[in-house]
Every structure is written in C-alpha cells, then in structure tokens.
Motif scaffolding. Structure first.
Motif, PDB file in Angstrom:
ATOM      1  N   ASP A 166     -52.258  49.628 -76.905  1.00  0.00           N
ATOM      2  CA  ASP A 166     -51.485  50.741 -76.784  1.00  0.00           C
ATOM      3  C   ASP A 166     -50.170  50.537 -76.649  1.00  0.00           C
ATOM      4  O   ASP A 166     -49.466  51.462 -76.763  1.00  0.00           O
ATOM      5  CB  ASP A 166     -52.122  51.187 -75.354  1.00  0.00           C
ATOM      6  N   ASP A 167     -49.790  49.263 -76.062  1.00  0.00           N
ATOM      7  CA  ASP A 167     -48.228  49.290 -76.056  1.00  0.00           C
ATOM      8  C   ASP A 167     -47.435  48.287 -77.005  1.00  0.00           C
ATOM      9  O   ASP A 167     -46.370  48.642 -77.201  1.00  0.00           O
ATOM     10  CB  ASP A 167     -48.004  48.428 -74.432  1.00  0.00           C
ATOM     11  N   LYS A 168     -48.184  47.537 -77.865  1.00  0.00           N
ATOM     12  CA  LYS A 168     -47.576  46.762 -78.746  1.00  0.00           C
ATOM     13  C   LYS A 168     -48.521  46.608 -80.041  1.00  0.00           C
ATOM     14  O   LYS A 168     -49.594  46.420 -79.749  1.00  0.00           O
ATOM     15  CB  LYS A 168     -46.808  45.697 -78.159  1.00  0.00           C
ATOM     16  N   ASP A 178     -43.082  47.098 -80.252  1.00  0.00           N
ATOM     17  CA  ASP A 178     -43.353  47.657 -79.170  1.00  0.00           C
ATOM     18  C   ASP A 178     -43.015  49.312 -79.105  1.00  0.00           C
ATOM     19  O   ASP A 178     -42.767  49.705 -77.679  1.00  0.00           O
ATOM     20  CB  ASP A 178     -43.056  46.950 -78.030  1.00  0.00           C
TER      21      ASP A 178
END
Length: 357
Positions: A215-217, A318
């Motif tokens: 989800d973040d990177k 990211d």
C-alpha cells in the motif's frame, strides 16, 4: 512433368554468435518442394532455377513470419454483444486469461525483404545474386508478467518473480553470391557466400527480477544484462551516489548509466560479417531426390557496442510527495511535472553501464 516426391534433409546450422541465425530461412517452407519456385536456392544453394530471372524490388520476394506458443485468442475475447475486447477488460476473469498462457511465452517475428535479385545460367552452372534486408526478433515472456498486468496488487501486498525474461532483435543487410552445378549425372552441389552489414542489434535479458507491491511503496530489484549496437545510439551519462563503507563512513562514487532521454541515431552500418551456405542434391531415383544443406554458417561483429547490467540496489517508488496547489511555486524538483519525470526516469537507472567497445 511427373510429380516428384522429395525427401528434404535440411541441416540448418547457426553460428555460435547469434547475430547470424536461421532467420533468413523462414521463407515459405512449402515452396521448398516446388520445382518451379524461383527462390528455392535460399533454402539449398544447390537448387537451380529452370530459367533466368530478375526479381522485382521488394515485391519479388517479401516474407513475414510469426511463430509463438500462444495465439491472438489468448488476448482478445468476444463480449456477449459480439464485440471484441482485450484481456484487461473486467469481464474477462484472471483465471480464464492466465489458464490459457504458458509458464514461458515465446514470440518470434521475422522479416525478409528482397531489394535486388537475379539468377542466370552461365559458367557451367546456375548463378544467383541477392541484396536483401533481414530482421528477426525473439521474445520470452514469463506468465508472471501477464499476471502483473492483469491482476496488479491484491490484498495490500503482492509479489511477482519475473525469471528468464528477455528480448533479442537483430537487423542486417545481406549481399549473397551463389553458384550451383552438376558434378555427376545425379549429384548437384552449390555454395553461397554472404556479406553481412549489421544495421541494429539489441539483447535484453533478465535472469531474475522481483516486484514487491504494497500500500505504501513498490520495490523493483533484479539481475540482468542489456547490450545494443548499430543505428540506434543510447549514450551514457555519469551518476554520483552516496556509498557507505564497512565502517559507516559515507563517500561518493561515480558510475556510468544509460541515458534513455537522449537516444539518437548511430552509424547506418554498425557491423560487418560473413556467412556461407553449402548444399547438395542427389537424384536417387526418378521420383526420389535427396537434399541436404548447411545454411548461415558465419558471424556479424558490431562496433561501438554498449553493454550494461542491472544495478544491484533496488528501485523504490513510494508515491508523490508535497505537491503544491500552484506548481509555479513548488520547490525545485517537487512540482508534479518533475515528480512524474522522475517516475519515468528512475526505472531506467536500474541499468548501469559496464563497458563500450
């Protein structure tokens, strides 16, 4: 004329250097058995045409060959209303699409275009001259690559392993001189010498690439090689990066990397080489002829080739950061245009230059 049954024992040998391969032999194979086919000598230099000929430029002999272990039906699907759609459409399930693919999906594309050609009976045999452009592309695409395109990220975390993925492409001009003659009542031999002018050569191979999505990177890392030579010129540029040694000290190192933003035009003729064809036919019986040929035994050597390898450190994305409402007031490198440029440039930095020659 009596119908003749032919037994074709064509031994096709390629050089150890892949610049010369059996691409030139991807003419219509069925024509090999037709006595009246003018260009049979391209598949066995011992074959001689019954009459002299002059080929029309391009139209005289133009062949396109496509070979694959997958088909168009693997990527195009029919909707209930009869329209066609691609595998990316949500109405096509991932299971339906992926079940039709192989673990290793291969695609071969060959083009053979005649520029000038003629043949004539003289000097005790049959003589041929051909000037042609040949091109061949080979691609090997793993199933995970198509799964990534279709499925993407699921459940907040996905991993894809792309192994043994690559593409090889080679284009060159060929000047071929051939001669065939009978040396016995039933035995005919032939030979051909070919002068090869390399136009473009590229080889991209990934031994192992890992794509981790969360989800973040996103993280991309891999091991592979890339080489190119010829009319497409990919320059290099210097890159400075921070390196930490075993004692925790940080210092800067400079290395070369490919500059995909400034691709230009190189030499029209970037390589030279030679190849040879040898062939023979033997009339075993009135209705049985044996044929044997060794084709494309040779090489092409390119100059000013660029060889590169994938960098060891992974590429990380990211997301976009601190994008201002007014891009004119953005800090240097932080406008949406700059960040999009970085997103497209950074993956190219996975490939660093090793040497040129």
């Amino acid at each position: 004329m009596k119908r003749r049954n032919k037994i074709a024992a064509a031994l096709l040998f390629a050089a150890s250097i892949p610049a010369v391969s059996t691409w030139a032999q991807n003419s219509l194979r069925s024509a090999y058995f037709l006595e009246g086919y003018t260009y049979r000598h391209q598949m066995n230099p011992a074959f001689a045409s019954e009459r002299n000929y002059v080929g029309m430029p391009v139209l005289g002999n133009f062949n396109i060959g496509l070979q694959s272990n997958i088909g168009v039906s693997n990527f195009l699907y029919k909707l209930p209303n009869g329209d066609l759609t691609t595998f990316l459409n949500g109405s096509v399930s991932s299971g339906e699409f992926l079940d039709g693919l192989k673990n290793r999906n291969r695609l071969n594309l060959d083009v053979d275009m005649n520029i000038i050609s003629f043949g004539f009976h003289k000097w005790g045999g049959f003589n041929t001259f051909d000037l042609s452009i040949k091109s061949g592309t080979r691609a090997n695409l793993p199933k995970d690559l198509f799964e990534f395109a279709k499925v993407g990220m699921q459940g907040g975390h996905s991993e894809y392993n792309l192994e043994d993925m690559g593409m090889y492409s080679n284009s060159y001009a060929e000047i071929a001189l051939g001669h065939s003659r009978k040396i016995m009542d039933k035995l005919t031999v032939g030979a051909k010498v070919k002068f090869l002018l390399g136009i473009y050569n590229a080889d991209f191979h990934i031994n192992d690439m890992k794509l981790v999505m969360s989800d973040d990177k996103w993280l991309v890392s891999g091991d592979g090689e890339f080489s190119t030579a010829g009319i497409v010129d990919i320059p290099t540029k210097l890159k400075t990066k921070d390196v930490t040694d075993d004692y925790g000290n940080i210092h800067q190192e400079t290395e070369e990397e490919l500059d995909f933003d400034n691709i230009g035009t190189g030499d029209a003729i970037g390589g030279f080489g030679m190849a040879f064809d040898f062939g023979a036919t033997y009339q075993l019986r009135e209705d049985l002829e044996l044929s044997m040929a060794v084709l494309d035994l040779g090489w092409i050597s390119y100059k000013n080739a660029v060889q590169s390898a994938m960098a060891m450190e992974p590429w990380e994305f990211d997301g976009f950061h601190d994008i201002p409402f007014d891009s004119d007031k953005a800090a240097p490198g932080m406008s949406i245009e700059d960040q999009i440029d970085n997103l497209t440039d950074d993956p190219g930095r996975l490939i660093s230059n090793e040497s040129t020659g």
